[in-house]
Write an enzyme that holds these catalytic residues in place. Structure first.
Site, mmCIF file in Angstrom:
data_model
loop_
_atom_site.group_PDB
_atom_site.id
_atom_site.type_symbol
_atom_site.label_atom_id
_atom_site.label_comp_id
_atom_site.label_asym_id
_atom_site.label_seq_id
_atom_site.Cartn_x
_atom_site.Cartn_y
_atom_site.Cartn_z
ATOM 1 N N ARG A 199 14.913 -22.545 54.050
ATOM 2 C CA ARG A 199 15.293 -22.836 55.435
ATOM 3 C C ARG A 199 15.886 -21.605 56.112
ATOM 4 O O ARG A 199 16.418 -20.725 55.442
ATOM 5 C CB ARG A 199 16.319 -23.971 55.478
ATOM 6 C CG ARG A 199 15.780 -25.333 55.114
ATOM 7 C CD ARG A 199 16.882 -26.365 55.104
ATOM 8 N NE ARG A 199 17.854 -26.103 54.059
ATOM 9 C CZ ARG A 199 19.080 -26.616 54.023
ATOM 10 N NH1 ARG A 199 19.493 -27.402 54.996
ATOM 11 N NH2 ARG A 199 19.893 -26.341 53.024
ATOM 12 N N ALA A 220 21.064 -31.049 56.064
ATOM 13 C CA ALA A 220 20.763 -32.165 55.164
ATOM 14 C C ALA A 220 21.774 -33.289 55.242
ATOM 15 O O ALA A 220 21.461 -34.423 54.896
ATOM 16 C CB ALA A 220 20.667 -31.665 53.725
ATOM 17 N N TRP A 238 23.568 -14.242 40.627
ATOM 18 C CA TRP A 238 24.427 -13.571 41.613
ATOM 19 C C TRP A 238 24.781 -12.170 41.127
ATOM 20 O O TRP A 238 24.739 -11.205 41.882
ATOM 21 C CB TRP A 238 25.697 -14.387 41.851
ATOM 22 C CG TRP A 238 26.598 -13.797 42.882
ATOM 23 C CD1 TRP A 238 26.589 -14.017 44.228
ATOM 24 C CD2 TRP A 238 27.652 -12.844 42.644
ATOM 25 N NE1 TRP A 238 27.570 -13.274 44.848
ATOM 26 C CE2 TRP A 238 28.227 -12.539 43.902
ATOM 27 C CE3 TRP A 238 28.163 -12.222 41.498
ATOM 28 C CZ2 TRP A 238 29.296 -11.654 44.042
ATOM 29 C CZ3 TRP A 238 29.227 -11.323 41.638
ATOM 30 C CH2 TRP A 238 29.776 -11.063 42.897
ATOM 31 N N PHE A 271 30.028 -18.367 37.582
ATOM 32 C CA PHE A 271 30.897 -17.520 38.405
ATOM 33 C C PHE A 271 31.725 -16.624 37.484
ATOM 34 O O PHE A 271 32.041 -17.017 36.346
ATOM 35 C CB PHE A 271 31.837 -18.381 39.256
ATOM 36 C CG PHE A 271 31.180 -19.026 40.448
ATOM 37 C CD1 PHE A 271 31.725 -18.872 41.714
ATOM 38 C CD2 PHE A 271 30.032 -19.790 40.325
ATOM 39 C CE1 PHE A 271 31.133 -19.468 42.830
ATOM 40 C CE2 PHE A 271 29.437 -20.381 41.421
ATOM 41 C CZ PHE A 271 29.987 -20.221 42.680
ATOM 42 N N PHE A 274 22.380 -29.426 50.152
ATOM 43 C CA PHE A 274 23.460 -30.153 49.488
ATOM 44 C C PHE A 274 22.980 -30.832 48.204
ATOM 45 O O PHE A 274 22.066 -30.335 47.542
ATOM 46 C CB PHE A 274 24.123 -31.133 50.453
ATOM 47 C CG PHE A 274 24.730 -30.471 51.656
ATOM 48 C CD1 PHE A 274 25.700 -29.481 51.511
ATOM 49 C CD2 PHE A 274 24.325 -30.794 52.936
ATOM 50 C CE1 PHE A 274 26.259 -28.850 52.617
ATOM 51 C CE2 PHE A 274 24.879 -30.167 54.047
ATOM 52 C CZ PHE A 274 25.849 -29.195 53.884
ATOM 53 N N LYS A 322 23.355 -22.803 45.720
ATOM 54 C CA LYS A 322 22.013 -23.372 45.497
ATOM 55 C C LYS A 322 20.922 -22.421 45.973
ATOM 56 O O LYS A 322 19.921 -22.217 45.282
ATOM 57 C CB LYS A 322 21.910 -24.719 46.198
ATOM 58 C CG LYS A 322 20.562 -25.406 46.074
ATOM 59 C CD LYS A 322 20.642 -26.868 46.437
ATOM 60 C CE LYS A 322 21.444 -27.108 47.693
ATOM 61 N NZ LYS A 322 20.889 -26.416 48.872
ATOM 62 N N THR A 333 21.204 -19.215 46.265
ATOM 63 C CA THR A 333 21.252 -18.058 45.370
ATOM 64 C C THR A 333 20.453 -18.325 44.102
ATOM 65 O O THR A 333 19.670 -17.479 43.650
ATOM 66 C CB THR A 333 22.712 -17.722 45.025
ATOM 67 O OG1 THR A 333 23.433 -17.478 46.240
ATOM 68 C CG2 THR A 333 22.805 -16.502 44.140
ATOM 69 N N LYS A 353 30.881 -22.103 56.357
ATOM 70 C CA LYS A 353 30.048 -22.201 55.161
ATOM 71 C C LYS A 353 29.244 -20.937 54.896
ATOM 72 O O LYS A 353 28.932 -20.592 53.768
ATOM 73 C CB LYS A 353 29.100 -23.407 55.287
ATOM 74 C CG LYS A 353 28.245 -23.651 54.058
ATOM 75 C CD LYS A 353 27.377 -24.875 54.254
ATOM 76 C CE LYS A 353 26.497 -25.105 53.040
ATOM 77 N NZ LYS A 353 25.476 -24.047 52.886
#
Length: 567
Positions: free
Chosen positions: A101, A280, A416, A388, A308, A78, A80, A112
């Site tokens: 953030r 979150a 990405w 991806f 999230f 998210k 990215t 993570k």
């Protein structure tokens, strides 16, 4: 995150090879001078309060929220997509700024990872942002713990306010995952060491001090929020605030420098305000209000994210942050991935990279629920498929087919791999959706519930309309706490739900779009300084633990000071 073999450069290697502009040049892009900045080396800076005040009468730009479907444990990129979208808008000639953030060291050292993006869509300097940055989280941690020491000292020195040691609600904090500190005993070792009592630690990102920091509009508001924070109760069950202790001034001073928004840049030199970092799943999951409002004065488009899925970050962004800050979001981007769709279609983690179109179709229902949630707030949206390199062509085509079948505006992103160039399709689709909504005079954003209904009604609204539940069930403890909250006059505050990020329900194992379930509220906590009531569901914890193989064990440094192993 999106690589399939070791030959592809890591996020850290990409970031370390980037050509960064001096932060003064980045500031110049958005009309700020060196005198407007407090420099933290060559590539980081804070925007001075004097510069913030000078922006107050400027017209606001458009605010874009990036959220997602329920993620896999690996994360769906998210941040990215958020960063790549900002770069793409700048490539199209629009003045855009990111509002993100700050990463917590807990996930960085855990499993993570940070929140600085990935591949060719990152904010930099990546190592600095993920490791200490400008010290904001440490300042918040210190302010939190100074308050804890003042409470214990007040009791030790005679307890003039009559604080019940068994009803101190303020926890100590640490910016790390440390399960051993969840439940501790303090004051041991004799009379001179304080009053023995049970105490607790929570991670800084889940603390009320972090929430206050990120929801305050200026220094005066910050001090007022701190002053009204409830930290304990007396023997007569009366709330005790920071103002009662007289500590709000000192705590605000500790946060003064940290409260100035941080300015950094993306790999493509797009300006980014990275400030504040509440989780979150436990807290409200949005960057600081002061950074978001500053960005709105400096850009045509501000792209921000909330942690999230839309059931957590977006719901809180709309019902809490936007309400408190009087923000009007223009549009929302909902991030989906092929692997998350298959995950919610019943595929186990080890087989997520195998082609499975049937599972993708089944998991699409999870995405549909998040779309319904965004529609509840009457905000235009676009779905972004974060592609991806492991995604199969048949799966991409099936996703596009499903979006067309349900008349969902969407775009495939490859930020990405390609940076801003890979987000052009998303940026153009987003601009078209915004333009159409403005032409149609579509209804504008409004929160999901009014503040004048009861706390129980608010929780039911969130459970039913956002999660798709039958309703809520209060534990005996929560029922008792609900009565106390109402008796203290706190029933007009919004709700901040603490819930697992992996499921629409409060059970992380109920994937997809579960039916006929109930949300179990086990306890309620007033965060009066922040301005909301926290409802804890399921087994959610405020102090995470490290995994069996923490990421910290892969991080290293050489004799020249070069960091390795950081994603």
């Amino acid at each position: 995150m999106q690589r399939e073999n070791s030959k592809i450069r890591s996020d850290l290697e990409i970031a370390q090879s980037a050509t960064l502009l001096p932060i003064t040049q980045v500031a110049d892009k958005i009309g700020l001078t060196e005198n407007d900045m407090e420099l933290y080396g060559k590539y980081k800076g804070k925007i001075r309060f004097e510069a913030l005040h000078a922006l107050e009468n400027r017209r606001d730009g458009r605010l874009i929220l990036v959220t997602s479907m329920n993620p896999t444990p690996l994360g769906e990129g998210k941040s990215t997509v958020t960063i790549g979208l900002g770069d793409a808008l700048n490539r199209l000639g629009h003045r855009s700024i990111l509002a993100l953030r700050e990463p917590s060291l807990g996930p960085v050292m855990g499993i993570k990872g940070g929140a600085a993006g990935g591949g060719y869509a990152q904010v930099v300097p990546m190592e600095d942002i993920n490791l200490h940055f400008t010290g904001d989280l440490h300042a918040i941690t210190v302010a939190n713990n100074v308050l804890a020491s003042i409470i214990d000292n007040h009791i030790f020195q005679g307890n003039k306010l009559g604080i019940d040691p068994g009803r101190i609600t303020w926890k100590r904090a640490l910016d790390a995952n440390d399960r051993a500190l969840r439940n501790i005993v303090v004051g041991l070792g004799g009379k001179g060491n304080g009053v023995p009592r049970e105490d607790h630690f929570e991670i800084t990102a889940a603390s009320e001090m972090m929430a206050i920091f990120t929801l305050a509009e200026d220094l005066v508001d910050l001090k007022e929020k701190i002053a009204r924070t409830v930290v304990a109760y007396t023997y007569e069950k009366k709330p005790v605030t920071v103002g009662d202790l007289g500590a709000e001034g000192a705590l605000t001073v500790l946060l003064k420098d940290a409260f100035q928004p941080n300015l950094v840049q993306t790999l493509e030199n797009t300006p980014a305000l990275v400030h504040g970092g509440p989780f979150a799943n436990i807290a409200h999951g949005c960057n600081s209000l002061i950074a978001t409002k500053t960005a709105l004065k400096l850009a045509d488009y501000v792209i921000t994210e909330a942690g999230f899925g839309a059931d957590l970050g977006a719901e809180k962004f709309f019902n809490i942050k936007s309400r408190i800050g009087k923000l009007t979001p223009t549009a929302t981007v909902i991030v989906a991935t092929i692997r998350a769709l298959k995950f919610h279609g019943g595929v186990n983690r080890e087989e997520l990279y195998d082609e499975n179109v049937d599972a993708l179709r089944e998991g699409f229902h999870n995405l549909l629920k998040h779309i319904e949630t965004i529609k509840e707030f009457q905000v235009p949206f676009v779905v972004a498929l974060n592609r991806f390199i492991t995604d199969k062509e048949r799966e991409i085509l099936e996703f596009e087919k499903l979006c067309n079948e349900y008349d969902i505006p969407f775009a495939v992103t490859e930020v990405w791999e390609k940076g801003g160039a890979g987000g052009i399709q998303l940026a153009e689709r987003l601009l078209a959706v915004i333009d159409q909504a403005e032409k149609d005079h579509s209804p504008t954003f409004y929160p999901l519930y009014p503040l004048d209904i009861s706390l129980e009604e608010k929780m039911n609204v969130i459970a039913k309309k956002v999660y798709g539940a039958k309703g809520i069930e209060l534990s005996p403890k929560a029922e008792r706490q609900l009565r106390e909250l109402e008796q203290n006059g706190w029933s007009k505050l919004p709700i901040c739900m603490a819930k697992t990020q992996y499921s629409l329900s409060d059970d992380p194992n109920k994937l997809g779009r579960p039916k006929d379930f109930t949300i179990h509220i086990r306890q309620l906590k007033p965060s009066i300084g922040a301005g909301f009531i926290v409802a804890y569901t399921g087994d959610i914890l405020t102090m995470p633990g490290l995994p069996k193989h923490p990421a910290a064990l892969k991080i290293n440094i050489d004799d020249s000071g070069k960091v390795t192993g950081l994603f």
